[in-house]
Design a protein around this motif. Structure first.
Motif, short mmCIF file in Angstrom:
data_model
loop_
_atom_site.label_atom_id
_atom_site.label_comp_id
_atom_site.label_asym_id
_atom_site.label_seq_id
_atom_site.Cartn_x
_atom_site.Cartn_y
_atom_site.Cartn_z
N SER A 214 0.81 -1.19 0.06
CA SER A 214 -0.28 0.19 0.09
C SER A 214 0.72 1.27 -0.13
CB SER A 214 -0.99 0.00 1.26
OG SER A 214 -0.39 -0.01 2.36
N GLU A 215 2.00 1.29 0.81
CA GLU A 215 2.82 2.28 0.76
C GLU A 215 3.36 2.76 -0.84
OE1 GLU A 215 3.27 4.77 2.98
OE2 GLU A 215 1.74 3.64 4.09
N ALA A 216 3.63 1.67 -1.41
CA ALA A 216 4.16 1.78 -2.81
C ALA A 216 3.21 2.29 -3.70
CB ALA A 216 4.63 0.38 -3.32
N MET A 217 1.94 1.97 -3.54
CA MET A 217 0.88 2.24 -4.49
C MET A 217 0.40 3.77 -4.16
SD MET A 217 -1.16 1.76 -6.81
CE MET A 217 -0.80 -0.03 -6.93
N ILE A 218 0.60 4.05 -2.68
CA ILE A 218 0.23 5.40 -2.53
C ILE A 218 1.30 6.23 -2.88
CG2 ILE A 218 0.41 7.21 -0.49
CD1 ILE A 218 -1.15 4.96 1.23
N GLU A 219 2.58 6.15 -3.30
CA GLU A 219 3.44 6.79 -3.80
C GLU A 219 3.47 6.93 -5.46
OE1 GLU A 219 6.31 9.40 -4.51
OE2 GLU A 219 5.32 8.75 -2.40
N GLN A 220 2.83 5.54 -5.80
CA GLN A 220 2.62 5.79 -7.29
C GLN A 220 1.48 6.81 -7.54
OE1 GLN A 220 2.39 2.07 -9.71
NE2 GLN A 220 3.43 1.10 -7.81
N ILE A 221 0.42 6.57 -6.70
CA ILE A 221 -0.90 7.49 -7.02
C ILE A 221 -0.39 9.06 -6.76
CG2 ILE A 221 -3.15 8.10 -5.90
CD1 ILE A 221 -3.37 5.40 -5.04
N ARG A 222 0.37 9.03 -5.64
CA ARG A 222 0.82 10.69 -5.62
C ARG A 222 1.65 11.07 -6.63
NH1 ARG A 222 0.90 12.55 -0.85
NH2 ARG A 222 0.98 10.71 0.42
N GLN A 223 2.57 10.21 -7.13
CA GLN A 223 3.54 10.85 -8.23
C GLN A 223 2.47 11.07 -9.51
OE1 GLN A 223 6.28 7.80 -9.73
NE2 GLN A 223 7.63 9.55 -10.70
N ARG A 224 1.70 10.19 -9.88
CA ARG A 224 0.82 10.28 -11.08
C ARG A 224 -0.08 11.62 -10.97
NH1 ARG A 224 -0.98 5.36 -14.02
NH2 ARG A 224 0.94 4.31 -14.15
N LEU A 225 -0.78 11.80 -9.78
CA LEU A 225 -1.69 13.14 -9.57
C LEU A 225 -0.80 14.22 -9.59
CD1 LEU A 225 -4.29 11.48 -7.11
CD2 LEU A 225 -4.41 11.79 -9.69
N THR A 226 0.31 14.11 -8.93
CA THR A 226 1.06 15.50 -8.92
C THR A 226 1.60 15.79 -10.44
OG1 THR A 226 2.13 14.80 -6.62
CG2 THR A 226 3.35 16.48 -8.06
N GLU A 227 2.08 14.69 -11.00
CA GLU A 227 2.24 15.15 -12.70
C GLU A 227 1.33 15.61 -13.24
OE1 GLU A 227 4.30 11.82 -13.99
OE2 GLU A 227 6.12 11.71 -12.80
N ALA A 228 0.02 15.01 -13.23
CA ALA A 228 -1.06 15.53 -14.02
C ALA A 228 -1.72 16.62 -13.78
CB ALA A 228 -1.97 14.12 -14.21
N LEU A 229 -1.93 16.75 -12.54
CA LEU A 229 -3.00 17.80 -11.93
C LEU A 229 -2.34 18.84 -11.21
CD1 LEU A 229 -5.76 15.17 -11.15
CD2 LEU A 229 -5.59 16.66 -13.26
N ALA A 230 -1.13 18.98 -10.82
CA ALA A 230 -0.25 19.91 -9.82
C ALA A 230 -1.15 20.30 -8.75
CB ALA A 230 0.33 21.06 -10.73
N PRO A 231 -1.64 19.28 -7.94
CA PRO A 231 -2.27 19.87 -6.92
C PRO A 231 -2.10 20.47 -5.69
CG PRO A 231 -1.58 17.54 -6.53
CD PRO A 231 -1.13 18.21 -7.89
N THR A 232 -2.80 21.58 -5.21
CA THR A 232 -2.23 22.26 -4.16
C THR A 232 -2.55 21.61 -2.78
OG1 THR A 232 -4.24 23.48 -4.08
CG2 THR A 232 -2.76 24.38 -5.33
N VAL A 233 -3.44 20.50 -2.92
CA VAL A 233 -3.57 19.75 -1.58
C VAL A 233 -3.71 18.44 -2.15
CG1 VAL A 233 -5.48 19.31 0.15
CG2 VAL A 233 -5.06 21.45 -0.38
N LEU A 234 -3.04 17.54 -1.55
CA LEU A 234 -3.07 16.08 -1.92
C LEU A 234 -2.93 15.06 -0.79
CD1 LEU A 234 -3.52 13.91 -4.12
CD2 LEU A 234 -1.11 13.87 -4.59
N GLU A 235 -4.10 14.37 -0.53
CA GLU A 235 -4.03 13.50 0.82
C GLU A 235 -4.37 12.34 0.11
OE1 GLU A 235 -6.38 15.13 3.80
OE2 GLU A 235 -5.24 17.01 3.74
N ILE A 236 -3.56 10.97 0.53
CA ILE A 236 -4.04 9.76 0.07
C ILE A 236 -4.08 8.89 1.18
CG2 ILE A 236 -3.48 7.91 -1.51
CD1 ILE A 236 -1.83 9.87 -3.02
N ALA A 237 -5.47 8.16 1.60
CA ALA A 237 -5.46 7.23 2.69
C ALA A 237 -5.63 5.89 2.10
CB ALA A 237 -6.46 7.86 3.58
N ASP A 238 -4.89 5.07 2.86
CA ASP A 238 -5.28 3.59 2.64
C ASP A 238 -6.54 3.18 3.37
OD1 ASP A 238 -5.46 0.77 2.33
OD2 ASP A 238 -3.22 0.45 2.74
N GLU A 239 -7.48 2.85 2.77
CA GLU A 239 -8.69 2.37 3.58
C GLU A 239 -9.23 0.91 3.59
OE1 GLU A 239 -11.95 4.86 2.30
OE2 GLU A 239 -11.12 6.61 3.61
N GLY A 240 -7.89 0.46 3.28
CA GLY A 240 -8.19 -1.14 3.11
C GLY A 240 -8.55 -1.93 4.32
#
Length: 84
Positions: free
Chosen positions: A2-28
């Motif tokens: 999940s930590e690796a997946m969170i990092e992939q999600i963070r990287q993709r969203l940062t590159e595509a959308l330049a967020p000013t806020v980005l929080e990702i939670a594992d809700e498994g």
């Protein structure tokens, strides 16, 4: 994983959308015993200028486009809060 997946999600969203806020939670942990066996359930809270003037459905589509290839390949379910 999940930590690796969170990092992939963070990287993709940062590159595509330049967020000013980005929080990702594992809700498994909230989905153990459900489809996907509690793995790959995430919540994203994101704010981006790219969402300005976009309806919520379009914002979600932009996020899914940025995460193409990860859906059903590490991400089983994704809940989203997206604001400009």
């Amino acid at each position: 994983m999940s930590e690796a997946m969170i990092e992939q999600i963070r990287q993709r969203l940062t590159e595509a959308l330049a967020p000013t806020v980005l929080e990702i939670a594992d809700e498994g942990h909230r989905h153990v015993g459900h489809a996907g066996e509690g793995k790959g359930h995430f919540h994203v809270r994101i704010a981006s200028a790219a969402f300005a003037g976009q309806l919520p459905l379009k914002r979600h589509r932009m996020i899914y486009a940025a995460l193409e290839g990860l859906m059903d390949n590490g991400i089983h379910a994704l809940s989203i809060d997206a604001t400009p």
